[in-house]
Write a protein that holds these residues in place. Structure first.
Motif, PDB file in Angstrom:
ATOM      1  N   PHE A   1      13.885 -30.011 -20.799  1.00  0.00           N
ATOM      2  CA  PHE A   1      14.510 -31.214 -20.251  1.00  0.00           C
ATOM      3  C   PHE A   1      13.970 -32.425 -21.005  1.00  0.00           C
ATOM      4  O   PHE A   1      12.840 -32.398 -21.504  1.00  0.00           O
ATOM      5  CB  PHE A   1      14.197 -31.367 -18.765  1.00  0.00           C
ATOM      6  CG  PHE A   1      14.756 -30.285 -17.897  1.00  0.00           C
ATOM      7  CD1 PHE A   1      15.957 -30.470 -17.219  1.00  0.00           C
ATOM      8  CD2 PHE A   1      14.098 -29.071 -17.745  1.00  0.00           C
ATOM      9  CE1 PHE A   1      16.481 -29.470 -16.407  1.00  0.00           C
ATOM     10  CE2 PHE A   1      14.609 -28.064 -16.942  1.00  0.00           C
ATOM     11  CZ  PHE A   1      15.808 -28.267 -16.271  1.00  0.00           C
ATOM     12  N   THR A   2      14.756 -33.482 -21.034  1.00  0.00           N
ATOM     13  CA  THR A   2      14.306 -34.707 -21.670  1.00  0.00           C
ATOM     14  C   THR A   2      14.805 -35.919 -20.908  1.00  0.00           C
ATOM     15  O   THR A   2      15.899 -35.895 -20.326  1.00  0.00           O
ATOM     16  CB  THR A   2      14.770 -34.770 -23.142  1.00  0.00           C
ATOM     17  OG1 THR A   2      14.212 -35.931 -23.771  1.00  0.00           O
ATOM     18  CG2 THR A   2      16.284 -34.836 -23.255  1.00  0.00           C
ATOM     19  N   VAL A   3      14.006 -36.982 -20.889  1.00  0.00           N
ATOM     20  CA  VAL A   3      14.390 -38.284 -20.329  1.00  0.00           C
ATOM     21  C   VAL A   3      13.742 -39.361 -21.186  1.00  0.00           C
ATOM     22  O   VAL A   3      12.828 -39.081 -21.968  1.00  0.00           O
ATOM     23  CB  VAL A   3      13.938 -38.446 -18.852  1.00  0.00           C
ATOM     24  CG1 VAL A   3      14.673 -37.498 -17.927  1.00  0.00           C
ATOM     25  CG2 VAL A   3      12.428 -38.265 -18.718  1.00  0.00           C
ATOM     26  N   GLY A   4      14.196 -40.589 -21.046  1.00  0.00           N
ATOM     27  CA  GLY A   4      13.552 -41.694 -21.751  1.00  0.00           C
ATOM     28  C   GLY A   4      12.113 -41.878 -21.299  1.00  0.00           C
ATOM     29  O   GLY A   4      11.752 -41.538 -20.178  1.00  0.00           O
ATOM     30  N   LYS A   5      11.294 -42.417 -22.203  1.00  0.00           N
ATOM     31  CA  LYS A   5       9.872 -42.590 -21.880  1.00  0.00           C
ATOM     32  C   LYS A   5       9.663 -43.354 -20.583  1.00  0.00           C
ATOM     33  O   LYS A   5       8.728 -43.073 -19.825  1.00  0.00           O
ATOM     34  CB  LYS A   5       9.163 -43.322 -23.028  1.00  0.00           C
ATOM     35  CG  LYS A   5       8.820 -42.463 -24.213  1.00  0.00           C
ATOM     36  CD  LYS A   5       8.028 -43.250 -25.252  1.00  0.00           C
ATOM     37  CE  LYS A   5       7.645 -42.357 -26.433  1.00  0.00           C
ATOM     38  NZ  LYS A   5       6.916 -43.119 -27.479  1.00  0.00           N
ATOM     39  N   GLU A   6      10.531 -44.329 -20.315  1.00  0.00           N
ATOM     40  CA  GLU A   6      10.348 -45.163 -19.123  1.00  0.00           C
ATOM     41  C   GLU A   6      10.568 -44.371 -17.842  1.00  0.00           C
ATOM     42  O   GLU A   6      10.180 -44.827 -16.754  1.00  0.00           O
ATOM     43  CB  GLU A   6      11.289 -46.368 -19.163  1.00  0.00           C
ATOM     44  CG  GLU A   6      12.771 -46.061 -19.067  1.00  0.00           C
ATOM     45  CD  GLU A   6      13.433 -45.804 -20.412  1.00  0.00           C
ATOM     46  OE1 GLU A   6      14.634 -46.089 -20.529  1.00  0.00           O
ATOM     47  OE2 GLU A   6      12.742 -45.314 -21.326  1.00  0.00           O
TER      48      GLU A   6
END
Length: 221
Positions: free
Chosen positions: A31-36
């Motif tokens: 899974f991936t999301v923005g750093k924020e």
């Protein structure tokens, strides 16, 4: 098909993971999301790696993995469109994820669409990119839907209806024959849209009320 990286880590990501793994037999690698959106000390989601999107191409290169947009996004799905083009820029494929029970007679379909169980795409219809069609949704014959829309369950767009881009169609709503929904139209659950809309219009059904002084047993049903 190449293993998937899912862009998103919320409840909708669970739904997409289920479609891929349980219904289609595909592999979700990470899974991936923005750093924020990365929570401190959180690098796992459903026992799989959760990594910042800013690092995804290094860890899971597009030559070996494909991507699915596993979040809905606010602003009438503007964030979803931004993510779509970011993934494209990095070189990721965004395959259509279509439940095996879908009846698909569409004549044209873009990429990155997620289509849930028992949905019907009637003959001569077409849809664009990165739409979400939840279970038991429908596109009628000769109908069109643009890109970055969300179609809720049990909706009925009638023949030759046109859904623009960035539209939300609430559960149980009806769109009349030849009716055109302009971009960024929001249709509330249970609404009956009988005429064309303008961009950013909000269409809601007649309010339901409770009949004071009446009991259910007062009526013959």
């Amino acid at each position: 098909m190449k293993p998937f990286v899912l862009y998103g880590a919320g409840q909708f990501a669970d739904y997409v993971q289920y479609l891929l793994e349980e219904a289609l037999g595909e592999t979700v690698a990470a899974f991936t999301v923005g750093k924020e959106y990365m929570e401190e000390n959180s690098d796992r989601k459903n026992n799989l790696p959760l990594i910042p999107f800013e690092e995804v191409a290094c860890c899971y290169p597009p030559e070996q993995y494909c991507m699915a947009l596993a979040f809905l996004g606010g602003g009438m799905f503007a964030a979803r469109e931004k993510a779509f083009w970011e993934c494209k820029r990095l070189g990721y494929e965004l395959p259509n994820i279509i439940h095996p029970t879908v009846i698909n007679h569409s004549q044209e379909m873009g990429c990155g669409n997620i289509i849930g169980a028992a949905t019907v795409l009637a003959p001569f219809c077409s849809i664009g990119d990165a739409n979400v069609l939840f279970d038991i949704s429908f596109i009628a014959h000769n109908g069109t839907a643009g890109s970055f829309n969300l179609l809720s369950t049990n909706i009925v767009p009638c023949g030759n209806s046109v859904i623009g881009n960035h539209c939300f169609i609430g559960a149980g709503s009806i769109i009349g024959n030849y009716v055109k929904l302009a971009d960024y139209t929001l249709v509330g659950a249970g609404a009956n849209v009988t005429k064309d809309t303008k961009p950013y219009d909000v269409v809601v059904p007649t309010r339901s009320i409770v009949l004071e002084g009446k009991k259910s047993t007062d009526f013959k049903v």
